[in-house]
Scaffold this motif. Structure first.
Motif, PDB file in Angstrom:
ATOM      1  N   ASP A  83       0.825  -1.198   0.000  1.00 49.72           N
ATOM      2  CA  ASP A  83       0.000   0.000   0.000  1.00 49.72           C
ATOM      3  C   ASP A  83       0.867   1.258   0.000  1.00 49.72           C
ATOM      4  OD1 ASP A  83      -2.287  -1.518   0.096  1.00 49.72           O
ATOM      5  OD2 ASP A  83      -2.456  -1.429   2.289  1.00 49.72           O
ATOM      6  N   PRO A  84       0.374   2.347  -0.610  1.00 53.68           N
ATOM      7  CA  PRO A  84       1.102   3.622  -0.492  1.00 53.68           C
ATOM      8  C   PRO A  84       1.083   4.098   0.966  1.00 53.68           C
ATOM      9  CG  PRO A  84      -0.507   3.682  -2.289  1.00 53.68           C
ATOM     10  CD  PRO A  84      -0.797   2.453  -1.487  1.00 53.68           C
ATOM     11  N   HIS A  85       2.209   4.648   1.403  1.00 52.31           N
ATOM     12  CA  HIS A  85       2.321   5.153   2.762  1.00 52.31           C
ATOM     13  C   HIS A  85       2.925   6.549   2.751  1.00 52.31           C
ATOM     14  CE1 HIS A  85       1.097   1.313   4.292  1.00 52.31           C
ATOM     15  NE2 HIS A  85       2.095   0.696   3.686  1.00 52.31           N
ATOM     16  N   ARG A  86       2.803   7.239   3.872  1.00 45.79           N
ATOM     17  CA  ARG A  86       3.303   8.604   3.999  1.00 45.79           C
ATOM     18  C   ARG A  86       4.808   8.667   3.768  1.00 45.79           C
ATOM     19  NH1 ARG A  86       0.507  12.726   6.694  1.00 45.79           N
ATOM     20  NH2 ARG A  86      -1.620  12.174   7.293  1.00 45.79           N
ATOM     21  N   PRO A  87       5.298   9.836   3.358  1.00 42.41           N
ATOM     22  CA  PRO A  87       6.751  10.021   3.248  1.00 42.41           C
ATOM     23  C   PRO A  87       7.421   9.851   4.617  1.00 42.41           C
ATOM     24  CG  PRO A  87       5.568  11.786   2.107  1.00 42.41           C
ATOM     25  CD  PRO A  87       4.555  11.019   2.886  1.00 42.41           C
ATOM     26  N   VAL A  88       8.670   9.439   4.591  1.00 42.77           N
ATOM     27  CA  VAL A  88       9.463   9.293   5.806  1.00 42.77           C
ATOM     28  C   VAL A  88       9.614  10.655   6.475  1.00 42.77           C
ATOM     29  CG1 VAL A  88      11.791   8.791   6.659  1.00 42.77           C
ATOM     30  CG2 VAL A  88      10.696   7.264   4.999  1.00 42.77           C
ATOM     31  N   ALA A  89       9.262  10.746   7.763  1.00 38.63           N
ATOM     32  CA  ALA A  89       9.315  12.024   8.471  1.00 38.63           C
ATOM     33  C   ALA A  89       9.502  11.771   9.960  1.00 38.63           C
ATOM     34  CB  ALA A  89       8.045  12.840   8.232  1.00 38.63           C
ATOM     35  N   PHE A  90      10.232  12.650  10.623  1.00 45.13           N
ATOM     36  CA  PHE A  90      10.472  12.535  12.059  1.00 45.13           C
ATOM     37  C   PHE A  90       9.156  12.583  12.834  1.00 45.13           C
ATOM     38  CE2 PHE A  90      11.727  13.983  16.290  1.00 45.13           C
ATOM     39  CZ  PHE A  90      12.854  13.224  16.539  1.00 45.13           C
ATOM     40  N   GLU A  91       8.217  13.423  12.391  1.00 49.03           N
ATOM     41  CA  GLU A  91       6.960  13.574  13.118  1.00 49.03           C
ATOM     42  C   GLU A  91       6.046  12.367  13.000  1.00 49.03           C
ATOM     43  OE1 GLU A  91       6.594  16.218   9.340  1.00 49.03           O
ATOM     44  OE2 GLU A  91       8.139  15.623  10.792  1.00 49.03           O
ATOM     45  N   ASN A  92       6.370  11.426  12.089  1.00 47.79           N
ATOM     46  CA  ASN A  92       5.552  10.216  11.981  1.00 47.79           C
ATOM     47  C   ASN A  92       5.526   9.432  13.287  1.00 47.79           C
ATOM     48  OD1 ASN A  92       4.967  10.774   9.326  1.00 47.79           O
ATOM     49  ND2 ASN A  92       6.398   9.280   8.462  1.00 47.79           N
ATOM     50  N   ARG A  93       6.570   9.562  14.111  1.00 42.72           N
ATOM     51  CA  ARG A  93       6.640   8.812  15.363  1.00 42.72           C
ATOM     52  C   ARG A  93       5.566   9.222  16.356  1.00 42.72           C
ATOM     53  NH1 ARG A  93      12.460   9.491  16.897  1.00 42.72           N
ATOM     54  NH2 ARG A  93      12.575   9.396  14.638  1.00 42.72           N
ATOM     55  N   TYR A  94       4.919  10.340  16.120  1.00 45.64           N
ATOM     56  CA  TYR A  94       3.855  10.782  17.013  1.00 45.64           C
ATOM     57  C   TYR A  94       2.483  10.304  16.550  1.00 45.64           C
ATOM     58  CZ  TYR A  94       7.678  13.807  18.446  1.00 45.64           C
ATOM     59  OH  TYR A  94       8.897  14.280  18.868  1.00 45.64           O
TER      60      TYR A  94
END
Length: 458
Positions: free
Chosen positions: A308-319
């Motif tokens: 599946d498509p997923h969000r771009p890699v980002a530091f804020e994804n951990r929240y």
């Protein structure tokens, strides 16, 4: 395999001959380390050759400590529980991953799997993840991780002290009783010198890109995380045997997305037997935390699956409370693994099946967090991009385990130097052989590198 998780490493000639013999012994000792278990009749998974044996404890107070960056090997019994320990400060995030490796080609029950949990000294749960074989009920390597994340305005699991890793194996009554091998690794992530955003953007690119151009190139996968074959964007061809798992890795920088599809070729014999969940494709992050997987059935015709498509890699994804988004929390090497069901043998015989992987990495690299220390594996470097272009395996592109073994043996400095040269030469010959098997040192260039120059600090 969906996961659940809480957000939360003369005399001169005589001397030269002696040293040369020692070098040869060291090189071939390194070559015979774990990771060549297929010939011994064990699992074909390629364990880290530098992994140290460790025995998990029955209770937290008896748990043995894990050293950052060091790989370990253990085993777990059916319905077993094992404890390990990590000592943490107040600044670093911590990740402990476990790769569970049953015997290859066996049967599994729905729900068989592992759970990895990180707890503080009071028993509070910092984070956990569980992984199972789900509907593809055949044994293969599965991975899960637990983490302690430093978060603003959170009090639990933020203190310095001893933390405990609990590894649990979940089984059904009818599940096979064999022990599972474990590969364990603890990796810290530095804290940041300034906090960035914690809210995720509402809009993000959610459509899949067109398939990569240039045609397929041969690139056979590795046997585990340690020797996973490096890939860049492109179309890659391999042969996969029934019950076999192939491992690949793709560098994905901050702000980028990785897309992957897998296709099984049509049967060369014209057979049309139906095999459910014939191919499993999994994605894991740089800390070996599970991200996503998908399966496809096979009936002798071409069969394709896509992650599946997923969000771009980002530091804020951990929240994020979404487990998949939460796992896309840092840049680095993302791992793809493909497993072919052993049930293929019954319908199509014991012969390899053609596999094609199509990988897209989209988006312009962005600035990463202002880490207080070396980002370690949580970044994409120029060397990583070179390794992806050349198809180097993880052990070729990273530190050489042979050198670690030689150093640990306490051999003198001169011998260590010669051993390093010997291992380097050996690795060079192996790399050349692998390049030849993969169809050359790299695939065609699809225009400018999608990774670009390294971004500035956040």
């Amino acid at each position: 395999m969906k996961t659940q998780q809480r957000v939360g490493a003369g005399p001169g000639r005589g001397l030269a001959a002696a040293l040369g013999a020692t070098v040869c012994a060291a090189v071939f000792t390194a070559a015979a380390l774990p990771g060549t278990a297929w010939a011994a009749g064990e699992s074909p998974y390629g364990f880290d050759g530098g992994a140290q044996p460790i025995k998990g404890a029955a209770t937290s107070l008896d748990a043995r400590p894990l050293t950052a960056g060091q790989s370990y090997r253990d085993s777990i019994k059916k319905d077993g529980k094992l404890y390990y320990r990590v000592d943490l400060g107040t600044q670093e995030n911590a990740y402990v991953s476990v790769v569970a490796v049953p015997k290859a080609g066996g049967a599994a029950e729905y729900g068989d799997g592992i759970t990895v949990t990180l707890q503080d000294g009071s028993g509070a749960q910092c984070g956990y993840q569980d992984s199972s074989f789900a509907s593809a009920t055949f044994t293969r390597p599965i991975t899960a991780y637990a983490h302690r994340t430093i978060e603003p305005d959170r009090s639990t699991c933020q203190q310095a002290g001893a933390y405990y890793v609990l590894v649990e194996r979940t089984s059904k009554a009818a599940s096979p009783p064999d022990d599972w091998q474990l590969e364990i690794r603890y990796v810290p992530e530095p804290g940041v010198t300034q906090n960035g955003p914690t809210e995720l953007p509402e809009n993000w690119p959610s459509s899949s890109p067109p398939p990569p151009v240039g045609g397929p190139q041969k690139r056979q996968g590795g046997t585990g995380f340690h020797d996973a074959t490096s890939l860049r964007q492109g179309e890659w061809r391999a042969d996969i045997e029934p019950g076999q798992t192939l491992f690949y890795r793709v560098p994905v920088d901050w702000g980028q997305q990785v897309f992957a599809t897998a296709e099984l070729g049509s049967s060369p014999t014209g057979a049309t037997g139906y095999v459910p969940n014939a191919l499993v494709l999994s994605l894991d992050n740089p800390a070996r935390g599970h991200v996503d997987q998908n399966t496809v059935s096979y009936d002798g015709k071409p069969a394709t699956l896509a992650l599946d498509p997923h969000r771009p890699v980002a530091f804020e994804n951990r929240y994020s409370s979404h487990s998949t988004t939460n796992a896309l929390r840092f840049a680095g090497w993302y791992h793809l693994s493909a497993t072919l069901s052993p049930e293929i043998v019954k319908e199509y015989g014991d012969r390899p099946v053609q596999l094609t992987l199509r990988v897209n990495v989209t988006g312009t690299p962005k600035a990463g967090p202002a880490y207080a220390g070396d980002a370690g594996p949580f970044q994409v470097t120029a060397d990583d991009r070179d390794a992806a272009a050349s198809g180097a395996s993880g052990d070729e592109a990273g530190t050489n385990d042979g050198m670690v073994v030689v150093a640990a043996a306490g051999i003198g400095a001169g011998t260590v130097l010669l051993a390093g040269l010997g291992v380097w030469s050996f690795a060079g010959r192996r790399r050349a052989a692998r390049d030849a098997a993969r169809g050359g040192p790299g695939g065609p260039q699809d225009g400018p590198s999608p990774f670009g120059p390294p971004p500035p600090a956040w």
